[in-house]
Design an enzyme around this catalytic site. Structure first.
Site, mmCIF file in Angstrom:
data_model
loop_
_atom_site.group_PDB
_atom_site.id
_atom_site.type_symbol
_atom_site.label_atom_id
_atom_site.label_comp_id
_atom_site.label_asym_id
_atom_site.label_seq_id
_atom_site.Cartn_x
_atom_site.Cartn_y
_atom_site.Cartn_z
ATOM 1 N N ILE A 618 -87.565 -44.342 -38.236
ATOM 2 C CA ILE A 618 -88.489 -44.279 -39.238
ATOM 3 C C ILE A 618 -89.698 -43.692 -38.407
ATOM 4 O O ILE A 618 -90.381 -44.386 -37.645
ATOM 5 C CB ILE A 618 -88.819 -45.669 -39.806
ATOM 6 C CG1 ILE A 618 -87.401 -46.067 -40.304
ATOM 7 C CG2 ILE A 618 -90.028 -45.321 -40.765
ATOM 8 C CD1 ILE A 618 -86.903 -45.187 -41.560
ATOM 9 N N LYS A 690 -83.768 -39.500 -40.370
ATOM 10 C CA LYS A 690 -83.295 -39.168 -41.643
ATOM 11 C C LYS A 690 -84.158 -39.193 -42.620
ATOM 12 O O LYS A 690 -85.528 -39.110 -42.420
ATOM 13 C CB LYS A 690 -82.159 -39.878 -42.275
ATOM 14 C CG LYS A 690 -80.694 -39.975 -41.101
ATOM 15 C CD LYS A 690 -79.745 -40.840 -41.616
ATOM 16 C CE LYS A 690 -78.876 -41.145 -40.617
ATOM 17 N NZ LYS A 690 -77.891 -42.071 -40.891
ATOM 18 N N GLU A 694 -85.896 -39.884 -51.180
ATOM 19 C CA GLU A 694 -84.907 -39.948 -52.334
ATOM 20 C C GLU A 694 -84.143 -41.395 -52.194
ATOM 21 O O GLU A 694 -83.791 -41.854 -53.185
ATOM 22 C CB GLU A 694 -84.028 -38.804 -52.235
ATOM 23 C CG GLU A 694 -85.104 -37.497 -52.574
ATOM 24 C CD GLU A 694 -84.384 -36.179 -52.710
ATOM 25 O OE1 GLU A 694 -84.803 -35.305 -53.489
ATOM 26 O OE2 GLU A 694 -83.223 -36.066 -52.180
HETATM 27 MO MO1 MOS Z 1 -86.096 -32.792 -54.446
HETATM 28 S S1 MOS Z 1 -85.455 -33.041 -56.285
HETATM 29 O O1 MOS Z 1 -85.134 -31.733 -53.397
HETATM 30 O O2 MOS Z 1 -87.750 -32.076 -54.729
#
Ligand code: MOS
Length: 734
Positions: A618, A690, A694
């Site tokens: 992070i 990473k 999302e």
């Molecule tokens: Mo994202 S939905 O690839 O901005």
């Protein structure tokens, strides 16, 4: 620099700056209103004209006549751009529908004209005088009614529509415990704060667009292709972006029409999409219908897992990849996934935060909850039982890191999961109280990314890359990376982003931005270290960069000394070998939610939320936490309120503003906590990081849905979970 073997120890591992919960370096500019967003760019304040977009009033058909006389004669009007006078326009690389429609109309609120006037008010007033006659065609607007017409979509970006491992049908039929249900998710809109907005200026045949865009290089190419001009003649500038969520991955009407309006008037022209236009004019997350079948042994081992998803899009568009996570998340020898695509004449469906996994997990993770109950196994335990450390479709391919079980266990412990009661049992006064859990899963992608690094004699390091910061913290993590690499404090680093005159970065999409863009900065800084060492006459292997000094053995220099006779400028790109093929790189998490449901009214209140994430290093725990909190909030919206209402007769989203499209506000979200497991993934890049932006939304809605079920004993399989869908099933509290 090529990254093709797992990272070993490198300067980032010092973690003097990287890994610290650092405030946003551009935060003061934003909070004082001095960070110019696209529409606020001031260079042309004296000469700019204003464009106002007219959207089609029908969803499908043709414009039979367009009377522009009154609009043209209106005060202040300078030009009107329509398909009839705009010249030949290409569709571009990424859009399914044309950004300037007419005479054929592909969707409701497709742009059909731009009115350019001296002031915004004049442009808007003139737009109301445009008279358009249409011949309305027959369109398909109802996904459920179009299922019979759905077809198998082609493989796009390596994503096959169908997968099949073992013998799903036989294994499901033979499974001692079977589960088979359907779920629906509605159309969603990004509802970002800043609308799509652009200012266009032509200098001869060179076009500059100040715009709000996530992917600068993609969009330069798309503007060039759409307008039929050379890429070299297009410059995009997008330093500050008020949210994108996937809605600004591609150039939209505002950018193209601003360019056309500026060409027509020979003036700088600015165009913003009004909120009521945005929702039908731009893209949205498409609705899905999903069927999930699970077969298991009585002791809870999944033997068969099947996931089918139907979605719709304009002809030529693609499916919502809602089965993506089911290919990777749980073990099970017999598996099938399938996507089917119906042609719909609604506005274009496209990426919205965690496209695929976000709606996919909304279904899969309710199904897992239902199956756990059927088996009489705790839902945390059921998931742990079905963990896999290898890609279940390709068992010789391990995950680079996978600590889903630890996320679940840590979360259960911290959240007080053991206090969860049977459905409909826990009470707090008039409130029925319930807890829910869901797994979070999102793939990690690494995209090549370049940066320029500059050192001046005062020891200031300047980084330039076309990376964007869509509110995510890119400025800050890039500054942290450069500071760590060059051994300087954060305030000695200047970061310049979002300009196509800078080296091409990964951009902001698919949660690849943080790891990829900082890896590009790592490469540029590694090269800068070499150049500095050479300039100072020391072996770079011996040079220690710390405290704004370069030390080699007994010799020590101020870092800026290397630039005494002129600044040093280097540029490099991080490119990737096949580690992402050898290892399945994914991010994992567990979401926990507690809700209260009013036993009288059915009103749902989220009481607590917890996310535990395992997502590599992070880079900035504060920025990452903010990303996950924002995503959890969006997930709560998906669970309880967000839904574009489709007018199935006329083919448009009815609630096309923020009054009708409800998203959570502060009062909806009382308490959220985020825990990051301490981890590094050496297969992703030298940053060992990473993405989390999302991951944070993935699974949230299902956790809330499962909590509502646990509170009420009433299962809802159709999002959003509104009280009308279960109020007749609330337990009798009399
Ligand atoms: Mo994202 S939905 O690839 O901005």
């Amino acid at each position: 620099m090529k990254f093709d073997t797992p990272a070993t120890t490198n300067p980032i591992d010092q973690l003097k700056v990287v890994g610290k919960p650092t405030d946003r370096i551009e935060g003061p500019l934003k909070t004082t209103g001095t960070a110019p967003y696209a529409y606020e760019h001031q260079d042309f304040a004296a000469t700019q004209a204003y464009g106002y977009v007219v959207g089609s009033a029908i969803a499908k058909g043709r414009i039979s006549s367009m009377n522009l006389d009154a609009a043209r004669a209106a005060p202040g009007v300078l030009a009107i751009v329509t398909a009839a006078n705009a010249g030949k326009l290409d569709k571009g690389n990424f859009n399914t529908a044309k950004l300037l429609g007419g005479p054929d109309i592909q969707h409701y609120h497709q742009a059909i004209a731009l009115i350019v006037a001296e002031t915004f008010e004049q442009a808007r007033a003139a737009a109301s005088l445009v008279r358009v006659e249409y011949v309305r065609g027959k369109g398909a607007y109802d996904l459920a009614a179009a299922l019979d017409t759905a077809v198998t979509p082609p493989t796009v970006f390596g994503t096959a529509p169908d997968t099949s491992i073992g013998d799903f049908a036989a294994a499901f039929a033979a499974a001692p415990v079977q589960f088979d249900e359907r779920y629906t998710t509605p159309d969603h809109t990004h509802a970002m704060m800043e609308p799509h907005a652009s200012i266009a200026n032509w200098d001869g045949d060179k076009l500059t667009l100040w715009t709000s865009n996530q992917m600068i290089a993609w969009s330069v190419g798309d503007v060039a292709k759409t307008l039929g001009i050379a890429k070299e003649n297009v410059r995009l500038v997008s330093p500050y972006i008020g949210g994108g969520f996937g809605g600004k991955l591609f150039v939209r009407t505002d950018a193209i029409l601003a360019a056309l309006g500026a060409r027509a008037t020979k003036r700088p022209v600015k165009v913003a999409l009004s909120r009521p236009l945005m929702i039908n004019n731009t893209t949205h997350r498409p609705a899905t219908i999903q069927r999930i079948r699970l077969g298991a042994t009585p002791d809870g081992k999944i033997t068969a897992i099947g996931h089918e998803s139907w979605s719709g899009d304009l002809p030529g568009g693609g499916p919502e990849v809602a089965v993506a996570q089911t290919r990777l998340l749980y073990a099970g020898a017999n598996r099938m996934t399938a996507m089917r695509l119906a042609a719909l004449d609604l506005p274009e469906g496209n990426a919205m935060r965690a496209p695929g996994e976000a709606p996919g997990l909304m279904a899969l993770e309710i199904a897992m909850d239902e199956m756990a109950e059927k088996l009489g196994i705790d839902p945390v335990e059921f998931r742990i039982l079905n963990d896999t450390q290898v890609d279940p479709e390709k068992p010789d391919r391990p995950f680079s890191q996978r600590r889903l079980n630890e996320c679940l266990k840590t979360g259960a412990e911290k959240f007080g999961w053991s206090k969860r009661a049977k459905p409909g049992v826990m009470r707090n006064g008039r409130w029925l109280v319930g807890m829910g859990v869901a797994a979070a899963f999102r793939n990690n992608l690494n995209e090549k990314s370049a940066a320029r690094a500059r050192l001046d004699a005062s020891g200031i390091v300047t980084i330039e890359t076309d990376m964007t910061d869509i509110g995510t913290g890119s400025y800050t993590i890039i500054a942290q990376t450069a500071a760590e690499m060059m051994g300087v404090p954060l305030d000695r680093v200047v970061v310049k982003l979002g300009d196509s005159s800078f080296p091409v970065s990964a951009g902001s999409g698919g949660q690849w931005g943080a790891n990829s863009s900082t890896a590009g900065v790592y490469a540029a800084c590694a090269k800068l270290r070499e150049a500095v060492a050479q300039k100072l006459g020391v072996a770079s292997a011996d040079a220690i960069f710390a405290n704004s000094k370069v030390t080699a053995g007994r010799r020590s220099f101020a870092l800026g000394d290397a630039a005494k006779d002129g600044g040093i400028v280097v540029e490099d790109i991080m490119e990737y070998g096949d580690l992402a093929e050898k290892f399945q790189q994914s991010t994992f998490g567990a979401h926990f939610a507690e809700v209260g449901v009013d036993a009288m009214t059915g009103e749902i209140r989220v009481r607590r939320m917890l996310a535990v994430c395992a997502a590599g290093r992070i880079l900035n725990p504060k920025a990452a936490r903010s990303q996950v909190i924002g995503a959890m909030t969006m997930g709560a919206g998906a669970a309880l309120m967000e839904e574009l209402a489709v007018d199935k007769r006329f083919g448009f989203f009815v609630n096309h503003d923020l009054a009708g499209y409800e998203v959570p506000v502060h009062a909806d979200i009382p308490h959220q906590e985020v825990i990051f497991l301490d981890e590094t993934d050496p297969t992703t890049s030298p940053m060992k990081a990473k993405g989390v932006g999302e991951l944070g939304i993935c699974g949230v809605a299902a956790a809330v849905a499962n909590a509502v079920y646990n509170a009420t004993g009433a299962r809802v399989r159709s999002y959003p979970i509104t009280l009308d869908k279960f109020i007749d099933r609330l337990p009798d509290i009399a």
